[in-house]
Design a protein around this motif. Structure first.
Motif, PDB file in Angstrom:
ATOM      1  N   GLN A   9       0.840  -1.202   0.000  1.00  0.00           N
ATOM      2  CA  GLN A   9       0.000   0.000   0.000  1.00  0.00           C
ATOM      3  C   GLN A   9       0.878   1.257   0.000  1.00  0.00           C
ATOM      4  O   GLN A   9       0.608   2.207  -0.729  1.00  0.00           O
ATOM      5  N   ARG A  10       1.953   1.241   0.775  1.00  0.00           N
ATOM      6  CA  ARG A  10       2.840   2.408   0.808  1.00  0.00           C
ATOM      7  C   ARG A  10       3.608   2.546  -0.503  1.00  0.00           C
ATOM      8  O   ARG A  10       3.786   3.648  -1.007  1.00  0.00           O
ATOM      9  N   MET A  11       4.009   1.415  -1.061  1.00  0.00           N
ATOM     10  CA  MET A  11       4.720   1.451  -2.345  1.00  0.00           C
ATOM     11  C   MET A  11       3.851   2.024  -3.460  1.00  0.00           C
ATOM     12  O   MET A  11       4.292   2.826  -4.279  1.00  0.00           O
ATOM     13  N   LEU A  12       2.588   1.578  -3.482  1.00  0.00           N
ATOM     14  CA  LEU A  12       1.670   2.010  -4.539  1.00  0.00           C
ATOM     15  C   LEU A  12       1.064   3.377  -4.230  1.00  0.00           C
ATOM     16  O   LEU A  12       0.457   3.999  -5.088  1.00  0.00           O
ATOM     17  N   SER A  13       1.226   3.799  -2.982  1.00  0.00           N
ATOM     18  CA  SER A  13       0.584   5.004  -2.423  1.00  0.00           C
ATOM     19  C   SER A  13      -0.877   5.150  -2.868  1.00  0.00           C
ATOM     20  O   SER A  13      -1.292   6.184  -3.373  1.00  0.00           O
ATOM     21  N   THR A  14      -1.610   4.080  -2.625  1.00  0.00           N
ATOM     22  CA  THR A  14      -3.052   4.102  -2.870  1.00  0.00           C
ATOM     23  C   THR A  14      -3.764   4.559  -1.596  1.00  0.00           C
ATOM     24  O   THR A  14      -3.185   4.526  -0.513  1.00  0.00           O
ATOM     25  N   GLN A  15      -5.000   4.987  -1.748  1.00  0.00           N
ATOM     26  CA  GLN A  15      -5.744   5.501  -0.610  1.00  0.00           C
ATOM     27  C   GLN A  15      -6.210   4.378   0.313  1.00  0.00           C
ATOM     28  O   GLN A  15      -6.365   3.233  -0.114  1.00  0.00           O
ATOM     29  N   TYR A  74      -6.025   2.009 -11.026  1.00  0.00           N
ATOM     30  CA  TYR A  74      -5.762   2.539  -9.679  1.00  0.00           C
ATOM     31  C   TYR A  74      -6.707   1.903  -8.659  1.00  0.00           C
ATOM     32  O   TYR A  74      -6.280   1.482  -7.580  1.00  0.00           O
ATOM     33  N   MET A 121      -5.753  -0.300  -5.400  1.00  0.00           N
ATOM     34  CA  MET A 121      -6.183   0.123  -4.066  1.00  0.00           C
ATOM     35  C   MET A 121      -6.897  -1.025  -3.337  1.00  0.00           C
ATOM     36  O   MET A 121      -6.635  -1.288  -2.161  1.00  0.00           O
ATOM     37  N   THR A 143      -4.483  -3.962  -2.219  1.00  0.00           N
ATOM     38  CA  THR A 143      -3.718  -3.802  -0.972  1.00  0.00           C
ATOM     39  C   THR A 143      -4.535  -4.250   0.237  1.00  0.00           C
ATOM     40  O   THR A 143      -4.002  -4.432   1.318  1.00  0.00           O
TER      41      THR A 143
END
Ligand SMILES: [Mg+2]
Length: 151
Positions: free
Chosen positions: A29-35, A67, A71, A74
């Motif tokens: 989740q941090r790598m993809l920086s998804t909400q 996207y 999201m 994750t």
């Protein structure tokens, strides 16, 4: 049944800081920086799956389906279909913010009272959920169960 979830103020924090669920894969989740998604989302998706229902996303945002899939991923979740504003513009013939029947969707979970009114006007079921509703998982389950048994 085919169930669709709205994103902003329903699954994704926007104007109201509802509690968030912990991602299943926090590093990813941090790598993809998804909400991050609302607390209870996994329970609700699992509930719908148990009933044999499809789970879709219907958003008036222009987030790409790629996207949205990332999201959900994750959180270990998957959508059977995704409608964003671009797809809505392409396929919906009715002058309505959202039009679930175009996509064979039987119930829409959405915070918007405007969409709820459109549902009454165009004859599609909306489970309207306030962002402040802390028992939203139970509210959704109860109302979907009522819709399912009325079919
Ligand atoms: Mg919304």
């Amino acid at each position: 049944m085919r169930i669709a979830f709205d994103l902003d103020n329903t699954l994704i924090r926007n104007d109201f800081d509802f509690p968030l669920a912990r991602a299943k894969y926090p590093l990813l989740q941090r790598m993809l920086s998804t909400q991050l998604l609302r607390s209870g989302v996994q329970e609700l998706f699992a509930y719908c799956r148990q009933q044999g229902w499809e789970v879709w996303i219907y958003t008036t945002s222009y987030r790409s389906s790629f996207y949205i899939r990332k999201m959900l991923w994750t959180y270990g979740l998957r959508a059977d279909g995704i409608i964003n504003q671009a797809r809505h513009n392409k396929q919906v013939q009715v002058r309505s913010t959202k039009h679930p029947p175009t996509f064979g969707i039987n119930a829409l979970i959405d915070d918007s009272k405007g969409v709820e009114l459109e549902g009454q006007r165009f004859g599609f079921p909306v489970v309207q959920i306030e962002p402040t509703n802390t028992a939203w998982v139970m509210t959704v389950q109860t109302q979907l169960q009522q819709l399912a048994s009325a079919r």
